[in-house]
Design a protein around this motif. Sequence first.
Motif, PDB file in Angstrom:
ATOM      1  N   ASP A 118      99.907  64.203  24.154  1.00 43.78           N
ATOM      2  CA  ASP A 118     101.052  65.041  24.521  1.00 43.78           C
ATOM      3  C   ASP A 118     101.429  64.769  25.979  1.00 43.78           C
ATOM      4  O   ASP A 118     100.744  64.026  26.688  1.00 43.78           O
ATOM      5  CB  ASP A 118     100.687  66.515  24.338  1.00 43.78           C
ATOM      6  CG  ASP A 118     100.185  66.833  22.940  1.00 43.78           C
ATOM      7  OD1 ASP A 118     100.602  66.144  21.993  1.00 43.78           O
ATOM      8  OD2 ASP A 118      99.349  67.758  22.805  1.00 43.78           O
ATOM      9  N   HIS A 130     105.617  68.633  25.506  1.00 46.18           N
ATOM     10  CA  HIS A 130     106.100  67.884  24.344  1.00 46.18           C
ATOM     11  C   HIS A 130     104.901  67.256  23.645  1.00 46.18           C
ATOM     12  O   HIS A 130     104.083  66.591  24.280  1.00 46.18           O
ATOM     13  CB  HIS A 130     107.110  66.813  24.784  1.00 46.18           C
ATOM     14  CG  HIS A 130     108.410  67.397  25.220  1.00 46.18           C
ATOM     15  ND1 HIS A 130     109.586  67.202  24.532  1.00 46.18           N
ATOM     16  CD2 HIS A 130     108.715  68.201  26.268  1.00 46.18           C
ATOM     17  CE1 HIS A 130     110.566  67.851  25.145  1.00 46.18           C
ATOM     18  NE2 HIS A 130     110.056  68.457  26.203  1.00 46.18           N
ATOM     19  N   ARG A 131     104.814  67.490  22.352  1.00 46.13           N
ATOM     20  CA  ARG A 131     103.617  67.107  21.614  1.00 46.13           C
ATOM     21  C   ARG A 131     103.887  65.944  20.659  1.00 46.13           C
ATOM     22  O   ARG A 131     105.002  65.791  20.146  1.00 46.13           O
ATOM     23  CB  ARG A 131     103.069  68.302  20.836  1.00 46.13           C
ATOM     24  CG  ARG A 131     102.729  69.487  21.746  1.00 46.13           C
ATOM     25  CD  ARG A 131     101.770  70.455  21.103  1.00 46.13           C
ATOM     26  NE  ARG A 131     101.479  71.595  21.979  1.00 46.13           N
ATOM     27  CZ  ARG A 131     100.573  71.575  22.951  1.00 46.13           C
ATOM     28  NH1 ARG A 131      99.878  70.478  23.184  1.00 46.13           N
ATOM     29  NH2 ARG A 131     100.370  72.638  23.707  1.00 46.13           N
ATOM     30  N   TYR A 158     108.167  59.257  18.620  1.00 42.91           N
ATOM     31  CA  TYR A 158     107.545  59.645  19.891  1.00 42.91           C
ATOM     32  C   TYR A 158     107.105  58.334  20.547  1.00 42.91           C
ATOM     33  O   TYR A 158     105.950  57.949  20.515  1.00 42.91           O
ATOM     34  CB  TYR A 158     106.358  60.564  19.601  1.00 42.91           C
ATOM     35  CG  TYR A 158     105.707  61.206  20.800  1.00 42.91           C
ATOM     36  CD1 TYR A 158     106.250  62.339  21.401  1.00 42.91           C
ATOM     37  CD2 TYR A 158     104.511  60.707  21.310  1.00 42.91           C
ATOM     38  CE1 TYR A 158     105.622  62.948  22.484  1.00 42.91           C
ATOM     39  CE2 TYR A 158     103.878  61.308  22.391  1.00 42.91           C
ATOM     40  CZ  TYR A 158     104.440  62.431  22.967  1.00 42.91           C
ATOM     41  OH  TYR A 158     103.808  63.033  24.048  1.00 42.91           O
TER      42      TYR A 158
END
Length: 325
Positions: A118, A130-131, A158
């Motif tokens: 994260d 933000h993970r 991500y």
Amino acid sequence: MVKLSVIVPFYNVQQYAPDTLRSLRANAREDFEFILVDDCSKDETPEILERAARELPGAVHLRHETNGGLATARNTGLDAARGEYLTFLDGDDWLAPGYYAQLVDSIEQLGCDFVRTDHVQCTARARSVHRVPHGLRGVAMSPRDVILPADRSTSVDYAYAWAGIYHRRLADRGLLHFTDGLRTAEDRPWIWRLHREAESFAAVGLLGVFYRRGVASSLTQIGDVRQLDFIRAFDQVVRETAADRDADKLLPKAVRTYCAIISHHLGSIERFEPAVARKLKSMSAAALKRMPQGVLDDALDSMDIQRATRLRRLRRRPVSAEVAA
């Protein structure tokens, strides 16, 4: 033996580089190296890095004679790295003290090819966590198995290279280098290739990278032609995914994500210079025509009406032979 190589490109970040370098000092260890790559900065960044090369334990200072962009600077650092593990940091971000020791411990305990973490996003004085969009933590599994579903945010969305740590065997297999010369979205083909071809990964709930948003010099804030490299980046994602053994399963995700990014840029087209805005429309229309059309039809059918209408309208736009190529 160097345990960890940290690759840090810098370009015209004199305002932020001192914070970045102080945070590296707070993470120094005798078996860590910090590869500081100056991508031909024109401000006082080179002088700041020259001092750091003398004062920061483990510093390795490299300089480009011409500006090559983030992807090229990272590749320079990768080519010089000697560590058993590798990670990245951007020259305007910073770290929590002792973070890298925890990061190395996490991948050594899990024994996987790479670990994703994260991060804290920093916009002016605001902070938000933000993970990694992967619920299972601290368990090694196949990275290919978490690319889907197509209609939800997953680990390939991500794409931050600095949000993780990577075993040297990935570099030896050619999986950590970036597409040379990409000025933006360089992490996208990189993360897709990593998830398709690496054998194991894990997500961990470790916070330690502080990511600056809204930096005036960042390409995310500049509406010039370099932003259009996202098209070259996603063309590569679609092309390489189409050649994958599971192309029928994975292509819908690649195409849908590409469409979502095109729609995002069209939805904020006013931030682009007029000539670049026109080029964005023509290049995006050509990109839609290059996609597998049946997969594109399904992707548009699955999107909300505003985005689907915007993209269908663009799809009907005539494209010159030069742009289509």
